[in-house]
Design a protein around this motif. Structure first.
Motif, short mmCIF file in Angstrom:
data_model
loop_
_atom_site.label_atom_id
_atom_site.label_comp_id
_atom_site.label_asym_id
_atom_site.label_seq_id
_atom_site.Cartn_x
_atom_site.Cartn_y
_atom_site.Cartn_z
N GLU A 300 50.34 52.07 47.19
CA GLU A 300 50.77 51.05 48.13
C GLU A 300 50.20 49.70 47.71
O GLU A 300 49.03 49.62 47.33
N ALA A 301 51.03 48.67 47.80
CA ALA A 301 50.59 47.35 47.34
C ALA A 301 49.56 46.73 48.29
O ALA A 301 48.64 46.05 47.85
N CYS A 302 49.70 46.96 49.58
CA CYS A 302 48.76 46.37 50.56
C CYS A 302 47.55 47.27 50.71
O CYS A 302 47.66 48.48 50.58
N THR A 303 46.42 46.66 51.08
CA THR A 303 45.25 47.48 51.34
C THR A 303 45.34 48.08 52.74
O THR A 303 44.71 49.06 53.05
N HIS A 304 46.13 47.48 53.59
CA HIS A 304 46.43 48.12 54.87
C HIS A 304 47.96 48.17 54.94
O HIS A 304 48.64 47.41 54.27
N HIS A 305 48.48 49.06 55.71
CA HIS A 305 49.93 49.20 55.76
C HIS A 305 50.42 48.95 57.17
O HIS A 305 50.31 49.81 58.03
N PRO A 306 50.89 47.74 57.42
CA PRO A 306 51.26 47.42 58.79
C PRO A 306 52.49 48.17 59.30
O PRO A 306 52.62 48.40 60.49
N ILE A 307 53.38 48.53 58.38
CA ILE A 307 54.62 49.17 58.81
C ILE A 307 54.53 50.65 58.44
O ILE A 307 54.00 51.00 57.40
N GLU A 308 55.10 51.48 59.25
CA GLU A 308 55.23 52.90 58.94
C GLU A 308 53.90 53.49 58.45
O GLU A 308 53.76 53.92 57.31
N GLU A 309 52.97 53.47 59.33
CA GLU A 309 51.59 53.88 59.09
C GLU A 309 51.41 55.08 58.16
O GLU A 309 50.69 55.03 57.18
N ASP A 310 52.13 56.17 58.46
CA ASP A 310 51.78 57.43 57.82
C ASP A 310 52.76 57.88 56.74
O ASP A 310 52.69 58.99 56.27
N ILE A 311 53.65 57.00 56.34
CA ILE A 311 54.70 57.46 55.42
C ILE A 311 54.12 57.97 54.09
O ILE A 311 54.54 59.02 53.59
N GLY A 312 53.14 57.24 53.56
CA GLY A 312 52.58 57.63 52.26
C GLY A 312 51.54 58.74 52.35
O GLY A 312 51.29 59.46 51.38
N THR A 313 50.91 58.86 53.51
CA THR A 313 49.83 59.86 53.61
C THR A 313 50.30 61.15 54.28
O THR A 313 49.72 62.21 54.04
N VAL A 314 51.33 61.08 55.12
CA VAL A 314 51.76 62.30 55.83
C VAL A 314 53.22 62.68 55.51
O VAL A 314 53.49 63.75 54.98
N LYS A 315 54.12 61.75 55.81
CA LYS A 315 55.55 62.12 55.74
C LYS A 315 55.99 62.55 54.34
O LYS A 315 56.56 63.62 54.16
N ILE A 316 55.76 61.71 53.36
CA ILE A 316 56.23 62.03 52.00
C ILE A 316 55.50 63.26 51.45
O ILE A 316 56.16 64.18 50.94
N PRO A 317 54.16 63.35 51.56
CA PRO A 317 53.49 64.56 51.08
C PRO A 317 54.03 65.84 51.74
O PRO A 317 54.26 66.84 51.06
N THR A 318 54.24 65.79 53.05
CA THR A 318 54.72 66.99 53.76
C THR A 318 56.09 67.41 53.24
O THR A 318 56.33 68.57 52.89
N TRP A 319 56.96 66.41 53.13
CA TRP A 319 58.30 66.74 52.66
C TRP A 319 58.28 67.26 51.21
O TRP A 319 58.93 68.27 50.90
N LEU A 320 57.53 66.61 50.36
CA LEU A 320 57.53 67.03 48.95
C LEU A 320 56.94 68.44 48.77
O LEU A 320 57.45 69.23 47.98
N ASN A 321 55.87 68.73 49.52
CA ASN A 321 55.30 70.09 49.44
C ASN A 321 56.34 71.13 49.82
O ASN A 321 56.46 72.18 49.20
N LYS A 322 57.09 70.80 50.86
CA LYS A 322 58.13 71.72 51.33
C LYS A 322 59.21 71.87 50.24
O LYS A 322 59.67 72.96 49.94
N TYR A 323 59.57 70.74 49.65
CA TYR A 323 60.64 70.71 48.65
C TYR A 323 60.28 71.56 47.43
O TYR A 323 61.11 72.28 46.89
N VAL A 324 59.03 71.48 46.97
CA VAL A 324 58.65 72.24 45.76
C VAL A 324 58.14 73.65 46.10
O VAL A 324 57.90 74.45 45.21
N GLY A 325 57.94 73.94 47.39
CA GLY A 325 57.52 75.27 47.81
C GLY A 325 56.05 75.56 47.52
O GLY A 325 55.69 76.69 47.15
N GLY A 326 55.20 74.59 47.66
CA GLY A 326 53.76 74.79 47.43
C GLY A 326 53.06 73.44 47.51
O GLY A 326 53.72 72.40 47.62
N ALA A 327 51.73 73.48 47.42
CA ALA A 327 50.99 72.22 47.59
C ALA A 327 50.88 71.43 46.29
O ALA A 327 50.40 71.95 45.27
N LEU A 328 51.33 70.21 46.32
CA LEU A 328 51.11 69.27 45.21
C LEU A 328 49.76 68.60 45.44
O LEU A 328 49.23 68.63 46.56
#
Ligand SMILES: Nc1nc2c(ncn2[C@@H]2O[C@H](COP(=O)(O)OP(=O)(O)O)[C@@H](O)[C@H]2O)c(=O)[nH]1
Ligand code: SF4
Ligand SMILES: [Mg+2]
Length: 411
Positions: A300-328
Motif C-alpha cells: 500500500e502506498a499510504c502508511t495509513h489507509h483511509p479508505i476500505e480499511e481491511d481490503i489488503g489485510t483481510v478481504k484479499i487474503p481471505t479470498w485468495l486463500n479460498k481460491y488456491v485452497g490453502g494458506a498463502l
C-alpha cells in the motif's frame, strides 16, 4: 494502433562513433534492430528509430550515429545532427571515462542551455573504470550519470530507472482517464454504489477525477447508483458511449447494461491511468498459478489507509486463500519502502496508488519486472475473481487480446 509520432517521447542519443549507442539501444529494448558495428559510421544523418521502451511504451530514438569530434565542433553546430536538439525531449550522451572531453561537454552545454533533461552514460565499464575527477564534477553540477557495460548488459536497469526519473512529466502521465474512450460531445454513465462503505457526504477521488476528466475534454456524464441504472438508460434517447462501475457492483451492472454498451470498472481505468494496464492484467492472470505456501506481497502506498480499511489485510487474503485452497503467506508493506527480496514473492498486489503519481508506480512496476515477479492491483484482483475481465477489458483491445490468448492456451 500505431502511436502518432508527436505522442512519443523523443530520446536524442548523442555520442561518438563506437561509443556503444546502438548496443545501449539494443540492451534497453531487447531488440536487435540497430546494427552494432566495429567500423566507425560514415553518414552524419541522424537515424530515427521508433521502438517500444518499457515502461514508456512507444518512444522514438534519434540516433546521431556518425558524428564525432574528429570534425570541427563548429561544423557540428551547422550539421543536421544539431537540429536533433530541437526535437529531443530527453537526451543521452553515450561516452566512456577514457574519452570524455570537449565533444561531450559541448553536447552537455547545449542540453543545459535548452533546459533539456539528459543523462550521461559511461559505457564500456568493463574496460574503463570510474574516473573520480569526472564524476565529482558531474555530481557538483547535479548531472545524472550511470556506468554501463552494454556488451554484458550491466547497468541497463539503472539507466532505465534514470530515464523514467528524467522524462518530462507529459510523457509519463497519461493525458486522460477515460475521456479518450468517450470523445467530445459524448456521454458516459458512472455507477457509484452508495452503501455503508462509501465515505459520508462525498465521492471518492477516482470518481471525482473521472468526472473532471470528462469535463476537461468536452465530454459529459451521468452519475447514478446501480439501483437507478436501468431507469437512467431508459430515459436516454441514445445509449452512452461507456458505462464505468465500481468493481463491487460489476455483476449487477453487467446484468442491466445491454451487451452492446461497453462496460468497464474504475479499477481498470486507474490501472491504465496510474500504472500499466497490460502489466497489471498479466499479473492478475497469474493468480491461477498460486499454490498454498507461496509468498504474496500486499503493498500500500499510504502508511495509513483511509479508505476500505481491511481490503489488503483481510478481504484479499481471505479470498485468495479460498481460491488456491490453502494458506498463502502474506506480507503487508506500507509506504515507500519496497522489500529488497521481492524475488522471493510469487505475486505483488498493489493498492490503486491514487495518492501517487504515475512515475512512482511505473518505478515499482519496473522493479517487479526486473525481479521477474508479476504485479497487479487490488481492483484487478477483485475484478479477476469476479470473472469480469472479458467484458471489462472490452474497451482495451491490447489487454483483452492477451487475456483471450491466455485462455485459449489453457484450453
Ligand atoms: N567491451 C565493450 N564493448 C562494447 C560495449 N558497448 C559496445 N561495445 C562494442 O563497441 C563497438 C561499437 O558499438 P556500437 O553499439 O556499434 O557503437 P555506436 O557506433 O555508438 O552505435 C561494438 O564492437 C560493440 O560490441 C561495452 O559496454 N563494452
Ligand atoms: S494510495 Fe493506495 S493506500 Fe493510499 S488511499 Fe490510495 S489506494 Fe489507498
Ligand atoms: Mg550505432
Amino acid at each position: 494502433m500505431k502511436a502518432p509520432k508527436s505522442f512519443r517521447l523523443h530520446i536524442g542519443l548523442f555520442g561518438r562513433r563506437n561509443s556503444g549507442k546502438s548496443s545501449i539501444l539494443n540492451a534497453l529494448t531487447n531488440q536487435e534492430v540497430s546494427i552494432v558495428s566495429e567500423i566507425a559510421g560514415t553518414t552524419t544523418d541522424p537515424v530515427e528509430k521508433p521502438m517500444e521502451l518499457l515502461p514508456f511504451g512507444p518512444v522514438l530514438f534519434i540516433d546521431t550515429a556518425g558524428i564525432d569530434d574528429t570534425g570541427d565542433l563548429g561544423k557540428l553546430r551547422i550539421s543536421r545532427t544539431f537540429a536533433v536538439f530541437d526535437r529531443t525531449d530527453l537526451g543521452m550522451i553515450v561516452t566512456d571515462y577514457s574519452t570524455w572531453g570537449d565533444y561531450e561537454q559541448t553536447i552537455m552545454q547545449e542540453f543545459h542551455k535548452r533546459e533539456i533533461p539528459f543523462i550521461v552514460v559511461f559505457n564500456k565499464s568493463d574496460l574503463h573504470s570510474e574516473d573520480l575527477n569526472i564524476t565529482t564534477q558531474l555530481d557538483s553540477l547535479k548531472i545524472s550519470y550511470v556506468s554501463t557495460d552494454a556488451f554484458h548488459r550491466q547497468g541497463i536497469d539503472t539507466l532505465r530507472h534514470l530515464l523514467l526519473e528524467k522524462a518530462p512529466a507529459d510523457f509519463v502521465n497519461r493525458q486522460a482517464i477515460l475521456a479518450d474512450l468517450i470523445g467530445p460531445g459524448e456521454m458516459a454513465i458512472l455507477v457509484t454504489p452508495i452503501d455503508k462503505e462509501a465515505p459520508k457526504g462525498r465521492l471518492i477521488l477516482p470518481q471525482v477525477q473521472s468526472i473532471r476528466d470528462l469535463l476537461d475534454h468536452g465530454a459529459f456524464c451521468m452519475v447514478v447508483r446501480e439501483h437507478e441504472l436501468e431507469l437512467a438508460l431508459q430515459r436516454l434517447s441514445s445509449p452512452p458511449k461507456l458505462i464505468v462501475t465500481d468493481s463491487q457492483a460489476f455483476e449487477k451492472v453487467n446484468a442491466i447494461a445491454p451487451p452492446g454498451i461497453p462496460l468497464t470498472s474504475f479499477s481498470i481505468l486507474f490501472a491504465r491511468f496510474q500504472a500499466d494496464l497490460n502489466e497489471m492484467v498479466r499479473g492478475a492472470m497469474t493468480i491461477d498459478q498460486l499454490n498454498p505456501g507461496d509468498k504474496v506481497l500486499i503493498a500500500e502506498a499510504c502508511t495509513h489507509h483511509p479508505i476500505e480499511e481491511d481490503i489488503g489485510t483481510v478481504k484479499i487474503p481471505t479470498w485468495l486463500n479460498k481460491y488456491v485452497g490453502g494458506a498463502l503467506t502474506f506480507v503487508n508493506m506500507r509506504g515507500r519502502d519496497f522489500p529488497k527480496n521481492i524475488a522471493d514473492y510469487k505475486l505483488i498486489i498493489h493498492c490503486g496508488a491514487c495518492m501517487w503519481n504515475r512515475r512512482e508506480m511505473l518505478g515499482r512496476i519496473m522493479q517487479a519486472r526486473e525481479a521477474g515477479v508479476p504485479i497487479t492491483n487490488y481492483g484487478l484482483t477483485i475484478a479477476y475473481s469476479l470473472g469480469i475481465f472479458p467484458r471489462a477489458l472490452g474497451p482495451f483491445p491490447d489487454a483483452l487480446q492477451w487475456v483471450k490468448g491466455k485462455e485459449q492456451n489453457s484450453l
